[in-house]
Design an enzyme around this catalytic site. Sequence first.
Site, short mmCIF file in Angstrom:
data_model
loop_
_atom_site.label_atom_id
_atom_site.label_comp_id
_atom_site.label_asym_id
_atom_site.label_seq_id
_atom_site.Cartn_x
_atom_site.Cartn_y
_atom_site.Cartn_z
N THR A 7 -57.76 24.72 14.69
CA THR A 7 -59.16 24.41 14.49
C THR A 7 -59.70 23.77 15.75
O THR A 7 -58.95 23.51 16.69
CB THR A 7 -59.35 23.45 13.30
N ALA A 164 -65.80 28.62 20.12
CA ALA A 164 -65.55 29.73 19.19
C ALA A 164 -65.62 31.09 19.89
O ALA A 164 -64.96 32.04 19.47
CB ALA A 164 -66.53 29.68 18.03
N CYS A 167 -61.87 30.74 21.97
CA CYS A 167 -60.62 30.45 21.27
C CYS A 167 -60.47 31.31 20.01
O CYS A 167 -61.33 31.27 19.13
CB CYS A 167 -60.58 28.96 20.90
N THR A 170 -60.65 29.50 16.52
CA THR A 170 -61.89 28.78 16.20
C THR A 170 -62.94 29.80 15.81
O THR A 170 -63.14 30.79 16.52
CB THR A 170 -62.37 27.97 17.42
#
Length: 180
Positions: A7, A164, A167, A170
């Site tokens: 996360t 996001a 990654c 994410t």
Amino acid sequence: MEQFHATTIFAVQHNGSVAMAGDGQVTFGNSMVMKHGAKKVRRLYRGEVLAGFAGSVADAITLFEKFEGKLEEYHGNLQRAAVELAKEWRMDKILRRLEAMMIVANKEHLLLISGNGEIIEPDDGILAIGSGGSFALAAGRALKTYAPHLGAREIAEASLRTAAEICVFTNNNLVVDELN
């Protein structure tokens, strides 16, 4: 045994506010997304504290509960609750094995509670943890420095959206919260 993890959590203090953002992805091992809309940023202690976690989900929930208990015990004193949690974390054989990190914040303080019981308060009022933490941190620092007109919430959201995009652990299902 595989664990649920991965996360990104980002928090920033800016212009008298503090905002925290977290994505919603829960990953099983390195190959499967199990959930897209997990809520990893929460309000604690009568809505006066923001907390976000990264790492093993079960471990993070344990830490949330322990930290919330410390906040109650120390009447919302964020720094004292963090120090006492860190002490317990280091001494307890079971807690020492937990694989999670937390960012906690109130209007005055922003703290990282690391997996080995360390407590870090950043110099620049920005923290990021998790798989996309480096990307979010870089974006947040740039925005805070070069776009100071943005609010804390806007910086937090933009920083996490940037992470996001880069990654794979994410996603864009964000939870963003702010204390003014």
